[in-house]
Design an enzyme around this catalytic site. Sequence first.
Site, mmCIF file in Angstrom:
data_model
loop_
_atom_site.group_PDB
_atom_site.id
_atom_site.type_symbol
_atom_site.label_atom_id
_atom_site.label_comp_id
_atom_site.label_asym_id
_atom_site.label_seq_id
_atom_site.Cartn_x
_atom_site.Cartn_y
_atom_site.Cartn_z
ATOM 1 N N GLY A 98 -97.676 -5.174 2.884
ATOM 2 C CA GLY A 98 -96.455 -5.935 2.646
ATOM 3 C C GLY A 98 -95.861 -6.534 3.912
ATOM 4 N N SER A 99 -95.894 -5.777 5.004
ATOM 5 C CA SER A 99 -95.284 -6.270 6.248
ATOM 6 C C SER A 99 -95.992 -7.525 6.742
ATOM 7 C CB SER A 99 -95.319 -5.196 7.339
ATOM 8 O OG SER A 99 -94.610 -4.058 6.899
ATOM 9 N N ASN A 132 -85.466 -1.990 -2.055
ATOM 10 C CA ASN A 132 -86.170 -0.720 -1.842
ATOM 11 C C ASN A 132 -85.241 0.482 -1.786
ATOM 12 O OD1 ASN A 132 -85.751 -2.468 0.551
ATOM 13 N ND2 ASN A 132 -86.225 -0.611 1.674
ATOM 14 N N GLN A 149 -91.576 -3.806 -3.833
ATOM 15 C CA GLN A 149 -91.073 -2.716 -4.682
ATOM 16 C C GLN A 149 -91.185 -3.022 -6.175
ATOM 17 O OE1 GLN A 149 -90.115 0.381 -3.885
ATOM 18 N NE2 GLN A 149 -90.380 0.065 -1.700
ATOM 19 N N SER A 151 -97.826 -5.000 -2.067
ATOM 20 C CA SER A 151 -98.542 -3.978 -1.305
ATOM 21 C C SER A 151 -99.191 -2.976 -2.240
ATOM 22 C CB SER A 151 -97.529 -3.285 -0.385
ATOM 23 O OG SER A 151 -98.167 -2.335 0.407
ATOM 24 N N HIS A 176 -100.057 0.389 -1.597
ATOM 25 C CA HIS A 176 -99.764 1.837 -1.563
ATOM 26 C C HIS A 176 -98.515 2.233 -2.340
ATOM 27 C CE1 HIS A 176 -96.611 2.074 1.728
ATOM 28 N NE2 HIS A 176 -97.037 0.846 1.898
ATOM 29 N N THR A 207 -112.726 -9.152 9.174
ATOM 30 C CA THR A 207 -113.640 -8.627 8.159
ATOM 31 C C THR A 207 -112.839 -7.919 7.074
ATOM 32 O OG1 THR A 207 -115.319 -8.359 9.851
ATOM 33 C CG2 THR A 207 -115.643 -7.098 7.820
ATOM 34 N N CYS A 240 -83.583 6.469 10.933
ATOM 35 C CA CYS A 240 -83.252 7.391 12.027
ATOM 36 C C CYS A 240 -83.679 6.764 13.350
ATOM 37 C CB CYS A 240 -84.013 8.690 11.864
ATOM 38 S SG CYS A 240 -83.551 9.540 10.384
HETATM 39 C C1 PLP Z 1 -89.307 -4.180 0.085
HETATM 40 C C2 PLP Z 1 -90.420 -3.847 1.030
HETATM 41 N N1 PLP Z 1 -90.995 -4.832 1.735
HETATM 42 C C3 PLP Z 1 -92.003 -4.599 2.594
HETATM 43 C C4 PLP Z 1 -92.490 -3.329 2.780
HETATM 44 C C5 PLP Z 1 -93.607 -3.110 3.746
HETATM 45 O O1 PLP Z 1 -94.821 -2.892 3.052
HETATM 46 P P1 PLP Z 1 -96.068 -2.211 3.781
HETATM 47 O O2 PLP Z 1 -95.733 -0.764 3.944
HETATM 48 O O3 PLP Z 1 -97.221 -2.429 2.847
HETATM 49 O O4 PLP Z 1 -96.260 -2.915 5.076
HETATM 50 C C6 PLP Z 1 -91.908 -2.261 2.084
HETATM 51 C C7 PLP Z 1 -92.359 -0.872 2.323
HETATM 52 O O5 PLP Z 1 -91.616 0.062 2.238
HETATM 53 C C8 PLP Z 1 -90.847 -2.535 1.171
HETATM 54 O O6 PLP Z 1 -90.261 -1.564 0.473
#
Ligand code: PLP
Length: 392
Positions: free
Chosen positions: A69-70, A149, A177, A197, A199, A236, A325
Site C-alpha cells: 500500500g505504501s 484505518n 483498509q 494491499s 496483508h 523482478t 509512538c
Molecule cells: C489506509 C492505509 N494506507 C496505507 C497503508 C500501508 O500499506 P502497506 O502496509 O501495505 O504498505 C496502510 C497500512 O496500515 C493503511 O492502513
Amino acid sequence: MIYLDNAATTKMKQCVLDEMMPYFTENFGNASAVYSLANKSKFALDKARDRVAALLNTRAERIFFTSGGSESDNWAIMQSVQMMSSKGRHIITTAIEHPAVVNTCRSLEEAGYEVTYLPVDQKGFVTADQVKQAIREDTVLVSVMFANNEIGTIEPIAAIGEVCQEKGVLFHTDAVQAFGQIPIDLSELKVDLLSASSHKIYGPKGVGILYLGPRASGIRSLIHGGSQERNKRAGTENIPAIVGFGKACEIAKETLSQRMQRERELRDYMKQKVLATIPHTTWHGSDGEDRLPGNLNFGFRFVEAESVLILLDQRGIAASSGSACTAGSIDPSHVLIAIGADEDEGRESIRLTLSDETTKEELDECALQLQEIVSMLRSGSLLYEDFLKQNA
Ligand SMILES: Cc1ncc(COP(=O)(O)O)c(C=O)c1O
C-alpha cells in the site's frame, strides 16, 4: 492469544501459503525469461492479476503489482502530479489520511506543491461538496481514502469521484483498509487510481497493487529499471507473494457478504457491551454501513491508551491505539484530533479490529479485561477523581 489488530495486519491463511509454496521452489523461474519454467511464473502472474481485478470488477490490464500500500500511495501521488504538472501544483487530500499519503503530500509541499488538507466532521466524513469547493484551476489531484484505518469511517467515494470527473481532476483513493472488506466496484466508481494491499486480507506481506484507470494510464513508473509490469513498475516480480495475494482476493470475493454481516454483528455487539460496562467511554467514528464491518474505536477518559495496551498484552490480548509512538513521547492521533478530540482524548483511543475468525467469546473476554484494566488505571488518577466530583 486473542488477536484484535487485524487492521494492522492479518494472519495469512494456510490455503494461501499452500498456493504460494511451489513458486518458492520448483516453479522459481523469472517471469521475464523465455523458457517454459518462466512460463509457469508468467501464467501465475496473469492468474493473480485476474483474481485481483475480479475483486474490484475491473479489467486485469489496469492492475499493477507493487510492494504494498505504501508504494502504491507514493506512486499514485508522486507520478500523477508529475503527469499533470503543466496544469498546476495544487493537491487536495484530507486531514485523516494514512502517513503513506500524508507524508507523500508533505514531501511534495517541500518541493513547491500546495496541499489542501480538508477537515472532516465529528464522525470522520468529508463531503463531495467540500471537495468541489476546494478544487481550483490549478488543482491536479484529489486523494481521499476509501475507509479510515483508525476509526473505520467509509468516505463518499462515489460522489467525490463524480465531482472530480466533472472538474477534470484526477482522483486517487487509498483503499488499503476497504479492499476485500466492503464491496468496491470500479466499473461504477469514477476513481482514476486506487491503492490496495495484500496483508490486510489474509495474504502475504510486501505485495499490493495500484489500479490505473483510463485517465491515469499515462502516469510514469516510480521505480525505474526493467520493463516488468508493462514498463510501469521495474523489478523482478515477487511471484510467490503475488500468487498468495491472488488467492487471498479469490477467497475475499467468495466470502465478502457473509464476512461483512458476521463482523458487523460482532462489532455492534462489542460496542454495546463496552459502552454499557465501562463508564465515560467515547465511541469514535460512524456506525452501521458507513463504518468498516470489523472496526471498533473507543476512548476511555483519563486512561492513556499505551497503558491499556500493555496491560491487555500481559493478559494475552493484542490491540492497538490510534497514536504513533515516538521515542519517549506519545503523539496524539491526528485522526482523533481531526474529528474534534482534544490532545488527551487523542492519546486515549483504543482500536479493536476483527478478523473472520474472531469469536463472540473472545470479545467477551476482551470486554471483561478492558473493564478491569480501565477501572484499575482510573483508580489511581487524581484527574478522574476531580472529574467525578465535578460531575457528581
Ligand atoms: C489506509 C492505509 N494506507 C496505507 C497503508 C500501508 O500499506 P502497506 O502496509 O501495505 O504498505 C496502510 C497500512 O496500515 C493503511 O492502513
